[in-house]
Motif scaffolding. Structure first.
Motif, short mmCIF file in Angstrom:
data_model
loop_
_atom_site.label_atom_id
_atom_site.label_comp_id
_atom_site.label_asym_id
_atom_site.label_seq_id
_atom_site.Cartn_x
_atom_site.Cartn_y
_atom_site.Cartn_z
N PRO A 113 0.83 -1.21 0.00
CA PRO A 113 0.00 0.00 0.00
C PRO A 113 0.86 1.26 0.00
CG PRO A 113 -0.69 -1.51 1.74
CD PRO A 113 0.59 -2.04 1.19
N SER A 114 0.33 2.31 -0.62
CA SER A 114 1.06 3.57 -0.66
C SER A 114 0.07 4.71 -0.83
CB SER A 114 2.06 3.57 -1.81
OG SER A 114 1.36 3.42 -3.03
N ILE A 115 0.50 5.89 -0.41
CA ILE A 115 -0.38 7.05 -0.55
C ILE A 115 -0.47 7.40 -2.03
CG2 ILE A 115 1.42 8.82 -0.28
CD1 ILE A 115 -0.59 10.30 1.57
N GLY A 116 -1.67 7.60 -2.51
CA GLY A 116 -1.86 7.91 -3.92
C GLY A 116 -1.91 6.69 -4.82
N GLY A 117 -1.68 5.50 -4.24
CA GLY A 117 -1.81 4.27 -5.01
C GLY A 117 -0.64 3.95 -5.92
N THR A 123 4.30 7.36 16.49
CA THR A 123 3.47 7.33 15.28
C THR A 123 3.13 5.88 14.95
OG1 THR A 123 5.30 7.07 13.74
CG2 THR A 123 4.76 9.30 14.39
N HIS A 124 1.95 5.67 14.52
CA HIS A 124 1.58 4.35 13.97
C HIS A 124 0.40 4.52 13.03
CE1 HIS A 124 -1.68 4.09 17.00
NE2 HIS A 124 -0.78 4.58 17.83
N ARG A 125 0.36 3.67 12.04
CA ARG A 125 -0.74 3.76 11.08
C ARG A 125 -0.90 2.43 10.36
NH1 ARG A 125 3.27 5.63 7.33
NH2 ARG A 125 2.95 4.29 5.51
N LEU A 126 -2.05 2.24 9.78
CA LEU A 126 -2.37 1.04 9.02
C LEU A 126 -2.76 1.47 7.60
CD1 LEU A 126 -3.09 -2.05 8.88
CD2 LEU A 126 -5.41 -1.37 9.53
N ASP A 127 -2.15 0.84 6.61
CA ASP A 127 -2.52 1.09 5.22
C ASP A 127 -3.03 -0.23 4.62
OD1 ASP A 127 -1.26 3.47 5.76
OD2 ASP A 127 0.53 3.01 4.58
N TRP A 154 -6.57 -2.94 -11.13
CA TRP A 154 -7.04 -1.85 -10.28
C TRP A 154 -6.41 -1.98 -8.90
CZ3 TRP A 154 -9.80 2.28 -11.78
CH2 TRP A 154 -10.48 2.20 -13.00
N HIS A 155 -5.94 -0.88 -8.40
CA HIS A 155 -5.45 -0.82 -7.02
C HIS A 155 -6.40 0.09 -6.24
CE1 HIS A 155 -1.09 -2.23 -7.56
NE2 HIS A 155 -1.66 -2.36 -8.75
N VAL A 156 -7.02 -0.44 -5.25
CA VAL A 156 -7.89 0.37 -4.40
C VAL A 156 -7.35 0.27 -2.98
CG1 VAL A 156 -10.24 0.70 -3.54
CG2 VAL A 156 -9.87 -0.11 -5.87
N GLY A 157 -7.07 1.37 -2.38
CA GLY A 157 -6.45 1.30 -1.06
C GLY A 157 -6.75 2.50 -0.20
N ALA A 158 -6.16 2.48 0.97
CA ALA A 158 -6.34 3.59 1.90
C ALA A 158 -5.09 3.74 2.74
CB ALA A 158 -7.55 3.34 2.80
N TYR A 159 -4.69 4.97 2.92
CA TYR A 159 -3.54 5.31 3.74
C TYR A 159 -4.07 5.78 5.09
CZ TYR A 159 0.62 8.06 5.09
OH TYR A 159 1.70 8.58 5.74
N ASN A 160 -3.43 5.34 6.13
CA ASN A 160 -3.79 5.78 7.49
C ASN A 160 -5.27 5.51 7.78
OD1 ASN A 160 -3.64 6.87 10.02
ND2 ASN A 160 -3.12 8.93 9.36
N VAL A 161 -5.59 4.23 7.75
CA VAL A 161 -6.99 3.81 7.81
C VAL A 161 -7.69 4.36 9.06
CG1 VAL A 161 -8.46 1.78 8.09
CG2 VAL A 161 -6.62 1.77 6.41
N TYR A 162 -7.01 4.35 10.20
CA TYR A 162 -7.70 4.84 11.41
C TYR A 162 -7.37 6.30 11.73
CZ TYR A 162 -3.48 2.74 13.58
OH TYR A 162 -2.19 2.38 13.91
N ASN A 163 -6.87 7.02 10.73
CA ASN A 163 -6.80 8.48 10.77
C ASN A 163 -6.07 9.03 11.99
OD1 ASN A 163 -7.45 10.95 9.54
ND2 ASN A 163 -9.10 11.29 11.00
N ARG A 164 -4.92 8.47 12.28
CA ARG A 164 -4.13 8.98 13.41
C ARG A 164 -3.07 9.96 12.90
NH1 ARG A 164 -1.97 7.95 18.70
NH2 ARG A 164 0.23 8.54 18.71
N ALA A 165 -2.91 11.05 13.63
CA ALA A 165 -1.88 12.03 13.26
C ALA A 165 -0.49 11.45 13.52
CB ALA A 165 -2.07 13.30 14.07
N SER A 166 0.41 11.67 12.60
CA SER A 166 1.82 11.35 12.82
C SER A 166 2.52 12.67 13.11
CB SER A 166 2.43 10.71 11.57
OG SER A 166 1.86 9.46 11.36
N PRO A 167 2.80 12.94 14.39
CA PRO A 167 3.28 14.29 14.75
C PRO A 167 4.59 14.63 14.06
CG PRO A 167 2.66 13.04 16.69
CD PRO A 167 2.67 12.08 15.56
#
Lengths: 768, 300
Positions: free
Chosen positions: A140-144, A701-705, A722-735
């Motif tokens: 997974p990656s931001i922007g796919g 910091t932690h996140r799930l993609d 087709w690549h369908v995905g999501a970055y930072n699924v649980y929407n946590r800030a990475s300070p």
């Protein structure tokens, strides 16, 4: 130098005594038939006998065989087996050109992974992670769009900088201590869009190799890591591939030229954030593009020439001009606000591979690289222009020599002319009071010679790599010369397990002068000079690696300790950008880092991926910073954990997940203020009070993609997915910084914002 | 095939726009940062007539001000200024209790400037019981031998080009501060103003130069500087003082932070202080001031 030659000669004598009598050595190169490219990891053996070897990264092999006629066969899963009967009196080279086997394509990646793991285990080289780019495309990656740098940041020993950036902090080192090579040419900037995107178009790449320690002699110039990135070869048949992502699109064409001895590959990528924002009524006048090209031609059975080029450019153009109207309605002077920048990045390499004889391969590479930026800002009559430029022109030449079974030497020389123009400043108006700076061009010459080898001290049990690199820099009125010894040891402790140890000394003759707390696209490369000493590191590492055949998995644990000298930081209170005398503002200090890295990796089967964990410490000490007391490095992240999993549900459906955790970065926070009368005695100035340097630790910091890939039916000429995905699924800030903000109750509170929350993505990739 | 691909690109862009609108901004995470205990702060000024003013205040935590806040709230100003204190100034064995003249501002009524003597200031805050002190010698004054302006007009803007020279005292290291002030009427919204000699109209600092005598010990030091965009009707005061190295370092750092961009881009720094157990800088110096009425100079 004479002493070095003698010592090295002695080493050669000590370790080359295992050439066997009553046998002969067959040698040659294995190449892929359609492209003519060398083929590493191919098995070369004597048919029906337990004699064999594996070709090295240049496709070269050495095989010691009994006297008499033998049948040599080359096998590589996915390719047709090739056999040649070699007469007893044959003394010439044996060159194989193996052909891809269509029926076995599906198993190629499986076997390649297995072969690579075995090869890495048996090598003395440690602290190395090899990533075939094709294996990364499900991550997974931001922007796919797969970003190889973001994947490298997930590996043990590599700490990420701020969220989304491409900066790498390897084994407690700094962001400038990584030698990033694109087809042998170094790159000085690997980020687009303030580092949120790397400059590497995944469609153009073949593989990425990360070295974190125990560096081979052929690598030098940076303290902490080598990231060796190779672009993909052209192809026997014309083909097109590409991808349409949310933020950018890519297109690659490849194929043969003329009689097929020449192949090419051209790739391009451009963002359309500017167009996309326009659709929702916003104005983001920013875009970047990059182009990759590679042409390779087989001149003869002994010679191959490869040209590789890269060009990337970021453009931002913000402009606003409006006419102000005063209170009585008459028009006033226009208020003009403009801001823009361009960043340009390019590299070129021209490589000649030549087989001198059966035992020697030579490579000569001409390199050119350049990075520059140009920032322009205007506010009415005030303007500011800042430019910086660095360019290299160099040549590298090396020889691989395989005198006998299990013995390899590498010798070479490198010379690079560096030209720096670190900071050109021009300003007009009263808003910013600083003197213009022409940015005199600074030229330095860096030269290195090296030699080393790899030998079995006790065959199959104990193997040694040793070498020496001597590097030097001519700068100003000073010449620096430094020896860089390298050592690697491998001891076999079982059929599938080895212990390894390594030591390397590295020199770096340039510094990236950057903010201690801000991530800017305007970092400046500055050479070692009469006053600014080159950086130096000493690193020792130990490790244990094992293959777990039942699980098709490898496990590696490594410990390291690294000392770093002549690191640079800005003096406290000095200006980062509008500075007209760098050397007065630079301080010299030391660094120390140590830690343990764990990697459990599976490259075969329906479930692939890895678990990586790093426990590490990194500190700095400068006499003139923090009261002379040691302090933690900005990205001293104590714990780093990553879990990457790609599961092939069916031939057409894959799902992947990525979870990362890292201890928070460190920060020098403003903890208080006080007042002093201003110079005019008409008011007060607020003076900040800061914490000790990097004393404040941001939250972890932690996140799930997540990502899902759906492919169209196989066996069709047009392949789409087709690549369908999501970055930072649980929407946590990475300070990435600390703000003091007003709460809903009206109080003030320290808060740590993050850049990216939940970001869905869709991308479509195709190939025909 | 190309038409189909174009449709896909356009579709992706529309989809991307929709998805970006659906993307979330993560909630910032609160952070606890240990706050330093308040400490006393000292600052001083010496007027051209030789009066010493001392400002006494307290530090306050970052949680008293928004990062984006530009103006200090009046109640915060009241809170941090030390009005409940006694400020004494000792020189040559004579101790004077300074007179409060404004919120947190105290003035010496008696002390003539005594060259070569050490001045010791002590602030005792009755409210908290805290006491801080600072000591600084009054360095010998160095006077301009020559200083004169030349007015140059270009594009309807007049710049005052000054040339100056002075003799550096031999056998010692010296640090100099040259300030150029223009006269300015006091405004109602001035947050704070020293009373007394400056009350008839404050001085706007137009230009500041810091100099060292490195390599020029005992020699004539000369130079030029430009005060841009003056008016022919302006009057300018140029003052020079021989200052301590600690104060020089303090001013140098302050000077670096003297514009908007550098505020954003400067490395964090805790300014040097000569206040024991406190913050700020107590300075003493004897200045040489020259007054120029630009009306009497020809514009070239």
């Amino acid at each position: 130098m004479r002493v070095f030659v003698r010592v090295f000669g002695l080493l050669l004598l000590l370790f080359t005594t295992d050439v066997m009598a009553q046998q002969r050595v067959l040698s040659g190169v294995v190449r892929e038939q359609s492209t003519g490219e060398p083929m590493p990891y191919a098995t070369v053996s004597i048919a029906e006998q337990s004699i064999g070897t594996v070709s090295d990264e240049n496709g070269a092999f050495q095989l010691t065989v009994p006297e008499g006629e033998v049948t040599v066969q080359v096998t590589f899963v996915g390719y047709e087996t090739m056999r040649i009967t070699v007469p007893a009196d044959h003394r010439g080279p044996l060159n194989f050109e193996v052909k891809e086997s269509a029926s076995q394509l599906r198993t190629v990646e499986v076997a390649a992974g297995q072969s690579r793991q075995r090869d890495e285990l048996e090598s003395t080289q440690m602290s190395l992670i090899h990533l075939p780019v094709k294996d990364l495309q499900g991550i997974p990656s931001i922007g796919g769009e797969t970003d190889v740098i973001k994947v490298v940041q997930l590996l043990p020993g590599v700490a990420q900088g701020g969220e989304g950036t491409t900066a790498l902090f390897v084994r407690g080192g700094d962001a400038d201590q990584n030698l990033v090579l694109l087809d042998d040419a170094p790159l000085y900037n690997i980020g687009h869009l303030f580092g949120f995107y790397s400059v590497f178009n995944p469609d153009a790449l073949e593989s990425v190799t990360l070295l974190k320690g125990a560096f081979p002699v052929e690598y030098g110039g940076r303290l902490s890591s080598v990231l060796d990135i190779k672009t993909e070869n052209g192809a026997e048949h014309f083909g097109v591939s590409g991808g349409i992502g949310l933020l950018s699109s890519r297109l690659t064409v490849k194929g043969p030229l003329g009689d097929g001895r020449t192949t090419y590959q051209l790739s391009g990528r451009r963002t359309y954030i500017d167009q996309l924002a326009g659709l929702v009524g916003n104005n983001i006048p920013y875009y970047f593009y990059d182009l990759n090209g590679r042409v390779s031609t087989k001149l003869s059975s002994k010679d191959r020439i490869t040209f590789s080029t890269f060009y990337g450019r970021d453009v931002l153009k913000l402009g606003n001009q409006e006419t102000q109207t005063d209170s009585v309605g008459s028009s006033a002077e226009p208020e003009q606000v403009d801001f823009g920048f361009t960043l340009s990045n390019q590299s070129n390499s021209l490589r000649w591979d030549h087989r001198i004889n059966n035992e020697m391969l030579m490579d000569v590479t001409l390199i050119h690289t350049q990075f520059n930026y140009d920032i322009n800002a205007r506010f009415d009559d005030n303007s500011l222009m800042i430019q910086s430029d660095i360019r290299d022109l160099g040549v590298k030449a090396g020889i691989n020599w395989y005198p006998s079974k299990g013995v390899r030497y590498r010798f070479g020389v490198e010379g690079i002319q560096h030209d720096f123009r670190p900071n050109v400043l021009e300003q007009e108006g009263d808003l910013i009071r600083i003197e213009d700076r022409k940015g005199e061009r600074i030229g330095t010459q860096e030269v290195s010679v090296y030699g080393g080898g790899e030998w079995d001290v006790i065959p199959t049990l104990f193997r040694v790599t040793a070498g020496m690199r001597v590097s030097g820099l001519k700068t100003g009125s000073k010449t620096y010369v430094n020896p860089e010894p390298r050592l690697g040891l491998r001891y076999t402790v079982g059929e599938n397990a080895v212990l390894k140890a390594g030591y390397s000394r590295m020199m770096q003759y340039m510094h990236l002068v950057s903010s201690s707390s801000l991530a800017l696209p305007t970092d400046l490369w500055y050479p070692a000079s009469d006053r600014v000493e080159p950086q130096r590191s000493e690193q020792a590492s130990i490790g244990y690696s094992t293959l777990i055949p039942g699980l098709k998995t490898s496990f590696t644990v490594e410990g390291f300790y690294k000392w770093m000298y002549n690191l640079t930081e800005y003096r406290e209170g000095s200006n980062l950008l509008l500075n007209d005398n760098f050397e007065d503002e630079l301080l010299s200090g030391t660094g120390r880092s140590y830690g343990w890295e764990f990697l459990l990796r599976r490259e075969e089967g329906r479930l692939t991926g890895w678990l990586g964990y790093t426990l590490a410490w990194s500190t700095r000490q400068y006499d003139e910073l923090n009261g002379g007391l040691p302090f933690y490095a900005r990205f001293d992240r104590r714990h780093n954990f990553s879990a990457v999993a790609i599961f092939k549900v069916s031939p057409r459906l894959s799902v992947s997940a990525l979870w990362v955790y890292a201890t928070g970065a460190r920060f020098t926070a403003k903890t208080g203020n006080y007042l002093v009368p201003n110079p005019d005695n008409t008011g007060v100035d607020v003076i900040p009070i800061y914490s000790a340097r990097n004393a404040i630790k941001l939250s972890s910091t932690h996140r799930l993609d997540l990502n899902v890939i759906w492919k169209n039916k196989p066996n069709k000429r047009f392949q789409g997915e087709w690549h369908v995905g999501a970055y930072n699924v649980y929407n946590r800030a990475s300070p990435f910084r600390i703000d003091v903000l007003t709460t809903s109750q009206g109080d003030f509170q320290y808060q740590q914002p993050g850049l990216f929350g939940f970001v869905p993505s869709v991308a479509y990739n195709f190939k025909f | 095939m190309m038409v189909k691909m174009k449709q896909r690109v356009w579709g992706m862009m529309m989809l991307g726009a929709a998805l970006l609108m659906g993307a979330c901004v993560p909630e910032p995470i609160p952070l606890q940062v240990d706050q330093p205990d308040p400490k006393l702060v000292l600052a001083s000024r010496i007027t051209p007539s030789g009066r010493i003013y001392v400002m006494a205040s307290r530090t306050f935590t970052s949680l008293k001000m928004d990062d984006g806040g530009e103006n200090l709230a009046n109640d915060l100003l009241e809170e941090v200024m030390v009005n409940s204190g006694k400020v004494t100034l000792t020189c040559g064995g004579v101790t004077e209790v300074l007179t409060p003249v404004a919120t947190g501002v105290y003035r010496s009524e008696k002390n003539p400037l005594q060259i070569g003597k050490e001045y010791v200031v002590v602030v005792h805050d009755y409210l908290t019981g805290e006491m801080v002190s600072a000591a600084e010698p009054m360095l010998r004054s160095v006077r301009f031998e020559k200083i004169k302006p030349k007015l140059m007009e270009k594009d309807n803007v007049i710049d005052a080009e000054f040339s100056y020279s002075f003799m550096d005292p031999p056998g010692e290291s010296n640090w100099y501060m040259i300030n150029v002030y223009s006269k300015r009427e006091r405004e109602d919204d001035d947050e704070f103003a020293l009373d007394g000699d400056l009350s008839q109209g404050s001085q706007v600092l137009k230009h500041a130069i810091l100099l060292r005598d490195t390599g020029r010990d005992g020699e004539e030091i000369s130079g030029e500087f430009v005060v841009p965009a003056v008016l022919a009707s302006d009057s300018l005061t140029v003052s020079m003082a021989n200052i301590s190295p600690g104060y020089y370092e303090y001013l140098e750092l302050r000077q670096k932070a003297d514009n908007y961009l550098t505020t954003l881009l400067a490395e964090p720094v805790n300014y040097p202080s000569n206040v024991e157990n406190g913050y700020g800088f107590f300075t003493t110096h004897s200045g040489d001031s020259w007054f120029f009425d630009l009306n009497s100079y020809e514009v070239n």
